[in-house]
Design a protein around this motif. Structure first.
Motif, PDB file in Angstrom:
ATOM      1  N   CYS A  11      22.395  27.249  33.248  1.00  0.00           N
ATOM      2  CA  CYS A  11      23.016  28.048  32.187  1.00  0.00           C
ATOM      3  C   CYS A  11      23.786  27.153  31.222  1.00  0.00           C
ATOM      4  O   CYS A  11      23.711  27.325  29.999  1.00  0.00           O
ATOM      5  N   LEU A  12      24.510  26.185  31.771  1.00  0.00           N
ATOM      6  CA  LEU A  12      25.258  25.245  30.926  1.00  0.00           C
ATOM      7  C   LEU A  12      24.301  24.414  30.075  1.00  0.00           C
ATOM      8  O   LEU A  12      24.560  24.165  28.893  1.00  0.00           O
ATOM      9  N   GLU A  13      23.191  24.004  30.670  1.00  0.00           N
ATOM     10  CA  GLU A  13      22.190  23.232  29.918  1.00  0.00           C
ATOM     11  C   GLU A  13      21.596  24.068  28.797  1.00  0.00           C
ATOM     12  O   GLU A  13      21.386  23.574  27.677  1.00  0.00           O
ATOM     13  N   GLN A  14      21.317  25.343  29.061  1.00  0.00           N
ATOM     14  CA  GLN A  14      20.769  26.242  28.043  1.00  0.00           C
ATOM     15  C   GLN A  14      21.739  26.435  26.882  1.00  0.00           C
ATOM     16  O   GLN A  14      21.332  26.641  25.743  1.00  0.00           O
ATOM     17  N   GLU A  15      23.039  26.358  27.160  1.00  0.00           N
ATOM     18  CA  GLU A  15      24.054  26.501  26.122  1.00  0.00           C
ATOM     19  C   GLU A  15      24.324  25.195  25.380  1.00  0.00           C
ATOM     20  O   GLU A  15      25.190  25.136  24.506  1.00  0.00           O
ATOM     21  N   GLY A  16      23.604  24.158  25.730  1.00  0.00           N
ATOM     22  CA  GLY A  16      23.761  22.873  25.042  1.00  0.00           C
ATOM     23  C   GLY A  16      25.006  22.109  25.449  1.00  0.00           C
ATOM     24  O   GLY A  16      25.473  21.232  24.704  1.00  0.00           O
ATOM     25  N   VAL A  17      25.539  22.409  26.630  1.00  0.00           N
ATOM     26  CA  VAL A  17      26.738  21.711  27.106  1.00  0.00           C
ATOM     27  C   VAL A  17      26.369  20.278  27.490  1.00  0.00           C
ATOM     28  O   VAL A  17      25.433  20.051  28.252  1.00  0.00           O
ATOM     29  N   GLU A  18      27.114  19.314  26.961  1.00  0.00           N
ATOM     30  CA  GLU A  18      26.855  17.903  27.241  1.00  0.00           C
ATOM     31  C   GLU A  18      27.929  17.278  28.115  1.00  0.00           C
ATOM     32  O   GLU A  18      27.658  16.334  28.858  1.00  0.00           O
ATOM     33  N   ILE A  19      29.159  17.796  28.010  1.00  0.00           N
ATOM     34  CA  ILE A  19      30.286  17.229  28.750  1.00  0.00           C
ATOM     35  C   ILE A  19      31.098  18.359  29.366  1.00  0.00           C
ATOM     36  O   ILE A  19      31.368  19.364  28.705  1.00  0.00           O
ATOM     37  N   ILE A  20      31.495  18.186  30.633  1.00  0.00           N
ATOM     38  CA  ILE A  20      32.441  19.125  31.245  1.00  0.00           C
ATOM     39  C   ILE A  20      33.570  18.317  31.892  1.00  0.00           C
ATOM     40  O   ILE A  20      33.411  17.142  32.225  1.00  0.00           O
ATOM     41  N   PHE A  21      34.703  18.949  32.042  1.00  0.00           N
ATOM     42  CA  PHE A  21      35.879  18.295  32.609  1.00  0.00           C
ATOM     43  C   PHE A  21      36.286  19.055  33.872  1.00  0.00           C
ATOM     44  O   PHE A  21      36.376  20.291  33.851  1.00  0.00           O
ATOM     45  N   GLY A  22      36.531  18.340  34.967  1.00  0.00           N
ATOM     46  CA  GLY A  22      36.856  19.075  36.169  1.00  0.00           C
ATOM     47  C   GLY A  22      37.386  18.225  37.303  1.00  0.00           C
ATOM     48  O   GLY A  22      37.484  16.997  37.212  1.00  0.00           O
ATOM     49  N   TYR A  23      37.724  18.947  38.373  1.00  0.00           N
ATOM     50  CA  TYR A  23      38.216  18.319  39.604  1.00  0.00           C
ATOM     51  C   TYR A  23      37.638  19.121  40.767  1.00  0.00           C
ATOM     52  O   TYR A  23      37.881  20.321  40.880  1.00  0.00           O
ATOM     53  N   PRO A  24      36.869  18.482  41.642  1.00  0.00           N
ATOM     54  CA  PRO A  24      36.161  19.230  42.693  1.00  0.00           C
ATOM     55  C   PRO A  24      37.065  19.686  43.835  1.00  0.00           C
ATOM     56  O   PRO A  24      38.189  19.222  44.002  1.00  0.00           O
ATOM     57  N   GLY A  25      36.553  20.633  44.593  1.00  0.00           N
ATOM     58  CA  GLY A  25      37.231  21.158  45.777  1.00  0.00           C
ATOM     59  C   GLY A  25      36.220  21.952  46.576  1.00  0.00           C
ATOM     60  O   GLY A  25      35.101  22.216  46.108  1.00  0.00           O
ATOM     61  N   ALA A  26      36.601  22.379  47.759  1.00  0.00           N
ATOM     62  CA  ALA A  26      35.648  22.991  48.688  1.00  0.00           C
ATOM     63  C   ALA A  26      34.916  24.187  48.095  1.00  0.00           C
ATOM     64  O   ALA A  26      33.693  24.311  48.231  1.00  0.00           O
ATOM     65  N   ALA A  27      35.637  25.090  47.433  1.00  0.00           N
ATOM     66  CA  ALA A  27      35.038  26.343  46.961  1.00  0.00           C
ATOM     67  C   ALA A  27      34.112  26.159  45.758  1.00  0.00           C
ATOM     68  O   ALA A  27      33.403  27.097  45.382  1.00  0.00           O
ATOM     69  N   ILE A  28      34.089  24.977  45.171  1.00  0.00           N
ATOM     70  CA  ILE A  28      33.219  24.735  44.018  1.00  0.00           C
ATOM     71  C   ILE A  28      32.201  23.622  44.333  1.00  0.00           C
ATOM     72  O   ILE A  28      31.428  23.206  43.472  1.00  0.00           O
ATOM     73  N   CYS A  29      32.141  23.168  45.593  1.00  0.00           N
ATOM     74  CA  CYS A  29      31.248  22.074  45.991  1.00  0.00           C
ATOM     75  C   CYS A  29      29.763  22.348  45.736  1.00  0.00           C
ATOM     76  O   CYS A  29      29.039  21.449  45.294  1.00  0.00           O
ATOM     77  N   PRO A  30      29.245  23.560  46.005  1.00  0.00           N
ATOM     78  CA  PRO A  30      27.828  23.789  45.714  1.00  0.00           C
ATOM     79  C   PRO A  30      27.474  23.525  44.248  1.00  0.00           C
ATOM     80  O   PRO A  30      26.412  22.976  43.949  1.00  0.00           O
ATOM     81  N   PHE A  31      28.369  23.892  43.350  1.00  0.00           N
ATOM     82  CA  PHE A  31      28.142  23.635  41.921  1.00  0.00           C
ATOM     83  C   PHE A  31      28.090  22.137  41.658  1.00  0.00           C
ATOM     84  O   PHE A  31      27.210  21.649  40.933  1.00  0.00           O
TER      85      PHE A  31
END
Length: 369
Positions: A11-31
């Motif tokens: 979905c992010l690729e379809q929206e033309g997203v090139e850069i994201i900012f984040g910090y991982p953790g257990a509940a978002i690991c699959p992403f």
């Protein structure tokens, strides 16, 4: 078969997203696992709050939604300040948070927080995803809401099981169809005519430019309107950059930290055209007093901003670029260049010295009483 996490990345690729900012953790690991196979660049921040501020700065620079990611609980709640900032400044952001399993929501389990509820006062919209098949629709709607009308942050909260679940196929919608969400663009014709009539009959008009002018891409159109009519322009802090500082029509930023000439122009104006600004207390100490001494034309894409701090004589809901273009056509060749000369002449060094001496003599007289 395709997992919810892989769908999120696509979905992010379809929206033309090139850069994201984040910090991982257990509940978002699959992403994050799915993100490894994508060309999307991930910027690892030191703390989740930084991800939102970075996404906000990115959105301000490239004029498209910034994307930030965090895990559930404390990771999500660390994003609140940045989300609120984006909302106040009308910055398009899509914030993605992980969440505990769907069947555990509401049980106060480890690192659970009601982030959609916590952010409700300062997001344009928020989603708690309940079905993996809803992800494509939700992402399409989220980006559409974030960047249309008055831009702002949209939150997508995705439970870890929704990220892990698999469905048969992925299909991304071509457009978002949202009942009840139809931003007004053109502006009401009669209101625009009223605004033009006010400007034509004015003797001391001033344009107050806010961040909405830059967000809407109306900067050049407003400069053209000001140059053609000779109407002086002041700006709020968010409106800095609407006009070049060396332009003779630009009087600077108004407010408690603004310029004397800008504040004087607002104080003496008989018509104030507010463009994409809410006129907060830092811009005008007593905004409710503006409408007492001046006629107010207030233009904003968000109807909730009009009349919130200052009563508008002519409220106009619509896209800034379209509305200013139509007002310029209606005003015609009316010129206010003589008013600008009188305003700036009153603030030359000699006049300022005379004002200072006058105030000094008054203070000396009062001390002797």
């Amino acid at each position: 078969m395709i997992s919810g996490a892989e769908i999120m990345v696509k979905c992010l690729e379809q929206e033309g997203v090139e850069i994201i900012f984040g910090y991982p953790g257990a509940a978002i690991c699959p992403f994050y696992d799915a993100l490894l196979d994508s060309d999307i660049k991930h910027i690892l921040v030191r703390q989740e709050q930084n991800s939102v501020h970075a996404a906000s700065g990115y959105a301000r620079s490239v004029s498209k939604p910034g994307v930030c990611v965090a895990t559930s609980g404390p990771g999500a709640t660390n994003m609140i300040t940045g989300i609120a900032t984006a909302y106040m400044d009308s910055i398009p952001i899509v914030a993605i948070t992980g969440q505990v399993r769907s069947d555990l929501i509401g049980r106060d389990v480890f690192q659970e927080a009601d982030i959609t509820g916590a952010c409700e006062p300062f997001v344009k919209h928020s989603y708690l995803v309940r079905d993996t098949e809803d992800l494509p629709r939700i992402f399409k709607e989220a980006f559409y809401i974030a960047k249309t009308g008055r831009p702002g942050p949209v939150l997508i909260d995705v439970p870890i099981d929704i990220q892990s679940n698999k469905i048969k196929k992925f299909s991304y919608p071509k457009k978002a169809e949202i009942a009840g969400y139809k931003p007004t663009v053109e502006g009401h014709t009669r209101q625009i005519e009223k605004a033009a009539e006010l400007i034509r009959s004015a003797s001391r008009p001033v344009i107050c430019a806010g961040g909405g002018v830059l967000t809407s891409g109306a900067k050049l159109k407003l400069v053209e309107f000001a140059m053609k009519t000779g109407i002086p322009v002041v700006s709020t802090m968010m409106g800095i950059g609407v006009m070049p500082t060396e332009n003779k029509l630009y009087l600077g930023m108004l407010g408690s930290h603004g310029k004397r000439v800008a504040n004087r122009a607002i104080h003496e104006a008989d018509v104030i055209m507010i463009c994409g600004a809410r006129v907060g207390d830092r811009a005008v100490a007593s905004p409710d007093q503006l409408s007492v001494r001046s006629s107010i034309i207030h233009i904003d894409i968000d109807p909730a901003e009009i009349g919130k701090n200052v009563e508008a004589s002519v409220p106009i809901v619509g896209d800034m670029k379209s509305v200013i273009r139509r007002i310029q056509q209606s005003v015609g060749n009316r010129s206010f260049s003589e008013y600008l000369l009188a305003l700036t002449a009153a603030l030359n060094p000699e006049a300022l010295l005379q004002d200072f001496l006058k105030c000094f003599r008054i203070s000396q007289y009062l001390l002797q009483m």
